[in-house]
Design an enzyme around this catalytic site. Structure first.
Site, PDB file in Angstrom:
ATOM      1  N   LYS A  22      13.611  22.058  27.732  1.00 39.45           N
ATOM      2  CA  LYS A  22      13.710  20.621  28.028  1.00 39.45           C
ATOM      3  C   LYS A  22      12.678  20.142  29.055  1.00 39.45           C
ATOM      4  CE  LYS A  22      18.296  19.445  26.494  1.00 39.45           C
ATOM      5  NZ  LYS A  22      18.930  20.741  26.128  1.00 39.45           N
ATOM      6  N   GLU A  49      19.870   9.962  30.302  1.00 40.27           N
ATOM      7  CA  GLU A  49      21.242  10.202  29.875  1.00 40.27           C
ATOM      8  C   GLU A  49      21.438  11.709  29.835  1.00 40.27           C
ATOM      9  OE1 GLU A  49      18.760  10.121  27.834  1.00 40.27           O
ATOM     10  OE2 GLU A  49      19.205  11.902  26.645  1.00 40.27           O
ATOM     11  N   SER A  57      15.313  29.022  22.912  1.00 33.56           N
ATOM     12  CA  SER A  57      15.195  27.724  23.589  1.00 33.56           C
ATOM     13  C   SER A  57      15.645  27.753  25.046  1.00 33.56           C
ATOM     14  CB  SER A  57      15.967  26.655  22.821  1.00 33.56           C
ATOM     15  OG  SER A  57      17.326  27.032  22.654  1.00 33.56           O
TER      16      SER A  57
HETATM   17  C1  PLP Z   1      19.570  20.996  24.911  1.00 32.85           C
HETATM   18  C2  PLP Z   1      19.363  22.323  24.343  1.00 32.85           C
HETATM   19  C3  PLP Z   1      19.247  22.536  22.951  1.00 32.85           C
HETATM   20  C4  PLP Z   1      19.406  21.450  21.947  1.00 32.85           C
HETATM   21  O1  PLP Z   1      18.510  20.391  22.019  1.00 32.85           O
HETATM   22  P1  PLP Z   1      17.345  20.211  20.955  1.00 32.85           P
HETATM   23  O2  PLP Z   1      16.846  18.838  21.247  1.00 32.85           O
HETATM   24  O3  PLP Z   1      17.946  20.325  19.584  1.00 32.85           O
HETATM   25  O4  PLP Z   1      16.342  21.249  21.209  1.00 32.85           O
HETATM   26  C5  PLP Z   1      18.979  23.819  22.497  1.00 32.85           C
HETATM   27  N1  PLP Z   1      18.880  24.865  23.341  1.00 32.85           N
HETATM   28  C6  PLP Z   1      18.995  24.702  24.684  1.00 32.85           C
HETATM   29  C7  PLP Z   1      18.867  25.901  25.542  1.00 32.85           C
HETATM   30  C8  PLP Z   1      19.249  23.437  25.223  1.00 32.85           C
HETATM   31  O5  PLP Z   1      19.347  23.298  26.549  1.00 32.85           O
END
Ligand code: PLP
Length: 388
Positions: free
Chosen positions: A91, A113, A372
């Site tokens: 993020k 948000e 992610s």
């Molecule tokens: C917020 C988040 C997501 C989901 O958000 P996307 O916009 O779909 O990427 C996925 N993995 C992690 C670790 C997150 O913090």
């Protein structure tokens, strides 16, 4: 009309666009103009890359997951390590890009948000470093469930506003943030957290998250001398997935696979509809309202999905599959035990599918899984789920 022209208007096939009140449209038009001005500006890019390196810690590695690859005997699995970024997920890439744009636009104040709090924490972190005033809107129910993230944001100097309206959830927080933006747009920038919302947000978030595949493509060519068979990423709103896909979309031989929770299967079961100011595949209830979802991973709990994913699905360029919470929980433990990496529950969905897929492929195949985020934030929840 070429794809590029379409993208300029914010459409991906029939999806995307901007379905918002006139006063808000004016603000989006100003934002679009500035984004178009700066996205290819060499000084802007240099500054963005500087902070990605010095503050976020990029480039992050593309790690060969030797143990699970050998265990299942199929494709080689590589992990793109967004979990190693400052604040522990992808993020922050988007947050840095948008804050730099906000500064160029003369904004003194950032609003955002947040649902579970992850985007709010990333935004508060960068605002602290850039000396920007920061206000985060969060549904009342979410502030109660995520009290520690509220405290984190406050430690970082942000003001967290608990939104009592509606159901006290993410949607109500978005509405409150949009109301604030319309009133204060002359000095305020709305920093949106995923590849959703009215144009230009989906294109802008994709742009700033594309660093993921810009790096991974170069890394895999260096390590393996060829492109991967597939890129696998989890999809909530779709920002890490679109960033992980971006530089492979034109490489037709690379499969693109988005993994969503079976408890919120937007792309596998959704229908075209307008939510939150844009058109996408959406889960609706019988009355045509966005359906409540219940994923074990808060970050994937969203009844819609970015417009470009909706288009990639309908056009057949990308595949989307669903993985259950139980499968994700198993993958969470697998990666921890086998590779010494505790993944976020969101990312665990992608790992669960990649492991299934790897078994069906050969040793010549390569999978890139976008990790992610890291799972430290989820350890307590998993502890309770395993021990109850
Ligand atoms: C917020 C988040 C997501 C989901 O958000 P996307 O916009 O779909 O990427 C996925 N993995 C992690 C670790 C997150 O913090």
């Amino acid at each position: 009309m070429s794809m590029r022209e379409d993208e300029k208007r914010g459409y991906f096939g029939e999806f995307g666009g901007s379905f918002i009140p006139e006063e808000l449209q004016k603000v989006m038009d100003i934002l679009e103009e500035n984004f178009e001005n700066y996205r290819n500006d060499p000084e802007f890019i240099e500054e963005y890359k500087y902070y990605l390196k010095e503050f976020v810690g990029r480039e992050n590695p593309l790690t060969y997951a030797k143990n699970i690859s050998e265990k299942f005997g199929g494709a080689k699995i590589y992990l793109k390590r967004e979990d190693l970024n400052h604040t522990g997920a992808h993020k922050i890439n988007n947050v840095i890009g948008q804050i730099l744009l906000a500064k160029r636009m003369g904004a003194k104040r950032i609003i955002a948000e947040t649902g579970a709090g992850q985007h709010g924490v990333a935004t508060a972190t960068a605002c602290a470093m850039f000396n920007m005033d920061c206000t985060v809107y969060m549904g009342k129910l979410d502030t109660e469930r995520q009290a520690l993230n509220v405290f984190r944001m406050e430690l970082l100097g942000a003001k967290v506003i608990s939104v009592d309206a509606g159901q006290g959830r993410l949607k109500d927080a978005v509405d409150a943030a949009l109301g604030d933006l319309v009133e204060n747009y002359e000095n305020t920038f709305y920093l949106l957290g995923s590849a959703v919302g009215p144009h230009p947000f989906p294109s802008m978030v994709k742009h700033f998250q594309s660093i993921i595949s810009e790096e991974s493509k170069q890394q895999i060519l260096e390590k393996e001398g060829k492109l991967p068979t597939a890129v696998v990423a989890c999809a909530g709103g779709g920002s890490n997935a679109i960033g992980a896909f971006a530089h492979y979309i034109d490489e037709k031989d690379v499969r693109l696979i988005g993994v969503e929770p079976a408890e919120a299967p937007t792309l596998t079961e959704g229908v075209p509809a307008v939510i939150h100011g844009f058109k996408c595949l959406t889960l609706l209830d019988e009355d045509g309202n966005p359906r409540p979802t219940y994923s074990i991973s808060a970050g994937l709990d969203y009844p819609g999905i970015g417009p470009e994913h909706s288009y990639l699905k309908e056009s057949g360029r990308a595949e989307y599959v669903a993985v259950t919470g139980d499968e994700a929980l198993e993958a969470f433990q697998l990666l921890s035990k086998e590779e010494g990496i505790i993944p976020a529950l969101e990312s665990s969905h992608a790992i669960a599918h990649a492991v299934k897929l790897a078994k069906e492929l050969s040793k010549d195949d390569i999978l890139i899984v976008n990790l992610s985020g890291r799972g430290d934030k989820d350890v307590e929840q998993v502890f309770k789920m395993i021990n109850q």
